[in-house]
Scaffold this active site. Structure first.
Site, short mmCIF file in Angstrom:
data_model
loop_
_atom_site.label_atom_id
_atom_site.label_comp_id
_atom_site.label_asym_id
_atom_site.label_seq_id
_atom_site.Cartn_x
_atom_site.Cartn_y
_atom_site.Cartn_z
N TYR A 126 -59.78 -8.82 43.07
CA TYR A 126 -59.08 -8.23 44.20
C TYR A 126 -58.33 -9.27 45.05
O TYR A 126 -57.38 -8.91 45.73
CB TYR A 126 -60.09 -7.50 45.12
CG TYR A 126 -60.80 -6.36 44.44
CD1 TYR A 126 -60.10 -5.27 43.92
CD2 TYR A 126 -62.18 -6.38 44.31
CE1 TYR A 126 -60.77 -4.23 43.29
CE2 TYR A 126 -62.86 -5.34 43.67
CZ TYR A 126 -62.14 -4.27 43.17
OH TYR A 126 -62.79 -3.24 42.55
N THR A 127 -58.79 -10.49 45.05
CA THR A 127 -58.19 -11.49 45.93
C THR A 127 -57.09 -12.28 45.21
O THR A 127 -57.05 -12.35 43.99
CB THR A 127 -59.25 -12.48 46.44
OG1 THR A 127 -59.84 -13.15 45.32
CG2 THR A 127 -60.33 -11.77 47.23
#
Length: 748
Positions: A126-127
């Site tokens: 996600y990052t």
């Protein structure tokens, strides 16, 4: 260690002890050198170095677009660091957290954790991330001949042994690590201060740690909280490489409330709120009414503590919280790094910065030598281009007609092989663009650069000047102001149990049979309370509910009991022997309450005694403490309050009607013992109870002495006692006829 041996079938064998010892030592050295400890050169552990290098290879500079963290982690573990992806990602997250790193090396996008819970970061899918601008200080010179390259774990790629750091990064972001048999704990520091100290050491190689501390006073954490360790202690840490320091939260008073605005490094506001709330539930913070967390985007830290009233001493309250919660934290310092010799060692500040300067000077020398080599190579090529420009027709003819034009060109124009190859590799369309002026301009520029490089490389002074300028430029580009002020503070003290209790007037009552209880107020009549059948009132002491009551037994031992823990006077109390453990057959002969500095006369009826402070009678031991040594055959007299009046006199009366009076100051102040002689009584007469002291009293100038003898009583003023005044330890004079059998004395 036993060497390998070979059996008849050719199998290798080794003693188990030798094998395990070698395997353990190999593992230990791997953990120390390749996992847990940073290198003095770039201040990085291998996993951190590999993450930064892998990101630079992916083109993730500070100006590039963000890329998924999973891509970076995949490259790191696939090419350089064959360990778990979670371990590599956690190391990457740490370098991206501005509350963990003073100068973050990774610029993250997405959820990278919070100060309350640094491990609350999102999964790497996600990052997104790229390198922070500060990473340039470590990577900018990597491709300029400054790095020693090592094969990666499978030998298919190369990775840098140490990055060419432009600043002493080993101190800037700090690091922690646990190896085998050793550990490291280096706190973060301010870049400008570290650079200033490094420049001073560059100019003064023999500078002491004390001198360097003028530029580098102490660590600088990524938080605004105070460092409360004093300069002398910080200097000692830098001199030894080991020690500890403390940080304390910042707070202000706002509308009568306590507002905490900055927390110590690595402290969680959520955990601190929980710690304070637990104390409130346990009734250890009765002076706190409410607790609120008002932190938001504009105020990242805003914890509010609401006191019960405006009479609460907020300084004292915060002092207690500093001592009992993470509002004050201690940090261990252990500057253990891998030196330029490749060995781990705990280093003082001057040695650490000295080694980094050696590393930096060597790095800059390599960079300049590499550049000089490139400049000289380019000048040779420009000379070849100029030759082509001036003899273009002849060069073309040789290339056209000769089977092996390279040796012909080398021989004809006196060229080296590299120049001849460069001419042969030059495209025909480039020849048309060759201009003599451009070639000569570039030659002049490069020749000047070559001369400058040779001057710097030939002079240590010029080299140091260049390093100093580059340090100053890095300080301007990446430096910032100090965040953590250094303020020396007194040691934080937690509230004692007595401090937490309310200070209400209380009367403690002890019965003849040793039952004890406490009543609220000082206006009660202890004798009028209800007692068990056959029991009656013996002693009463008046004081406060947050004090202790002191009891003295017939053997001369003193005991203390917390008043707040005593049963209420609404009942008949509890046996004092349930709380204390006096010697068998002992009875209680005295009971007092008061402040610790209150003084009392402690005496036996053998005529000996001394003055003692109340604090000397305190003990946590249920068996009590030996206070008064009681001679054989003698008894303990009740404790007598000693007033602060300098003119007070001590009066002692024996059973034979003798009375002596002398100034109280003649009796010594002791913590324990038999004491000094008050009135002269032969020890043999005490032993068989022929003579003993029946009463002692202390009289101030404004008071009167009342002597009771049977149904008679006489009142004596201060001036009436002149006949009995004398030196301490005298026999004393006889009282008037009819008053020689004294039953009791009173002070009015």
């Amino acid at each position: 260690m036993t060497e390998l041996t070979y059996g008849a079938d050719g199998e290798e064998t080794m003693a188990l002890r030798a094998f395990t010892e070698k395997a353990y030592l190999d593992y230990s050295m791997y953990v120390i050198l390749d996992r847990a400890l940073p290198h003095v050169g770039d201040g990085l552990k291998p996993v951190q170095r590999r993450i930064i290098y892998a990101m630079s290879e992916l083109g993730l500079q500070s100006t590039a677009k963000f890329k998924k963290s999973a891509r970076t982690v995949g490259d790191v573990i696939g090419k350089f660091h064959p360990h778990g992806d979670s371990a590599a990602y956690e190391a990457m997250v740490l370098m991206a957290q501005p509350f963990s790193y003073r100068y973050p090396l990774v610029d993250g996008q997405g959820n990278w954790g919070s100060p309350d819970n640094p491990k609350s970061f999102a999964a790497m899918r996600y990052t997104e991330a790229r390198l922070a601008k500060y990473a340039e200080a470590l990577l900018a010179e990597a491709g300029q001949g400054t790095v020693e390259w090592l094969p990666n774990f499978d030998g298919t790629l190369e990775e840098p042994k140490v990055l060419p750091a432009q600043v002493p990064n080993v101190l800037l972001n700090g690091t922690t690590g646990i190896a085998v048999g050793m550990a490291t704990d280096i706190p973060p520091h301010n870049l400008r201060e570290v650079v200033n100290a490094t420049i001073h050491l560059l100019d003064n190689p023999n500078a002491s740690v004390a001198e360097l501390c003028q530029f580098l006073p102490g660590p600088d954490m990524p938080t605004d909280a105070e460092i409360v360790t004093g300069p002398a202690e910080l200097q000692k840490i830098y001199e030894t490489g080991r020690g500890g320091l403390k940080m304390r939260a910042l707070w202000t008073k706002e509308d009568g409330d306590v507002v905490i605005t900055a927390l110590p490094y690595q402290s969680s506001g959520e955990k601190i709120m929980e710690q304070i709330a637990n104390q409130m539930q346990a009734k250890k913070l009765p002076m706190v009414a409410d607790l609120r967390d008002e932190s938001d985007h504009e105020n990242p830290t805003r914890l509010v503590i609401v006191p019960r009233s405006n009479r609460i001493d907020l300084e004292q309250l915060m002092n207690h919280l500093f001592a009992t919660t993470d509002l004050e934290r201690s940090y261990r310092v252990n500057v253990n790094v891998i030196g330029i010799d490749g060995k781990p060692q705990v280093k003082p500040l001057n040695v650490l910065l000295g080694e980094w300067l050696t590393f930096r000077l060597d790095t800059v020398r390599k960079r300049l030598s590499y550049r000089l080599e490139k400049v000289e190579e380019r000048l040779l090529r420009l000379a070849a281009l100029m030759l082509v420009y001036l003899n273009v027709d002849e060069v073309i003819e040789i290339i056209r007609n000769e089977d092996k034009p390279k040796p012909v060109l080398m021989d004809r124009f006196n060229l080296i092989e590299m120049q001849a190859e460069y001419i042969l590799d030059t495209r025909l369309r480039q020849l048309a663009r060759l201009e003599e002026m451009k070639i000569r301009e570039e030659q002049e520029k490069l020749e000047k650069e070559r001369d400058d490089l040779e001057k710097i490389l030939g002079s240590d002074r010029r080299l140091k000047t260049l390093v100093r300028k580059e340090l100053e430029n890095a300080s301007k580009e990446f430096g910032d102001d100090r965040r953590s002020p250094i303020v020396e503070r007194a040691e934080a003290q937690a509230f004692s149990e007595a401090d937490l209790l309310s200070s209400d007037p209380t009367t403690v009552v002890l019965s003849e049979k040793g039952w004890i209880r406490a009543a609220k107020g000082h206006d009660i009549d202890p004798a009028a309370l209800s007692y068990k059948s056959g029991d009656s009132f013996k002693f009463a002491a008046r004081g406060k509910s947050n004090q202790a009551v002191i009891l003295l037994d017939s053997t001369g031992r003193s005991y203390s009991l917390a008043v707040h823990a005593l049963p209420s006077a609404r009942g008949q109390g509890e046996p004092v022997t349930g709380k204390l453990n006096p010697p068998s057959g002992a009875t209680f002969e005295g009971m007092v309450m008061g402040e610790n500095d209150q003084k009392y006369l402690v005496a036996s009826d053998a005529g000996y005694g001394f003055i003692a402070k109340l604090e000397d009678m305190h003990t946590k031991n249920s068996r009590g403490k030996a206070l008064l040594n009681v001679p054989e055959g003698a008894k303990v007299l009740p404790l007598v309050d000693v007033p602060s009046d300098d003119g007070a006199i001590l009066i002692a009366i024996s059973n034979e009607g003798r009375m002596v009076a002398f100034p109280v100051g003649e009796l010594p102040e002791l913590a324990r013992g038999k004491g000094n002689k008050i009135i002269n009584i032969a020890s043999a007469r005490v032993k068989d109870r022929q003579e003993y002291v029946v009463a002692v009293a202390i009289l101030t100038e404004s008071q009167k002495l009342v002597i009771h003898a049977g149904k008679r009583k006489t009142v004596m003023k201060h001036s009436d006692l002149e006949h009995y005044l004398g030196e301490r330890g005298r026999r004393g004079n006889k009282l008037p006829r009819g008053f020689q059998k004294v039953d009791a004395v009173e002070i009015e």
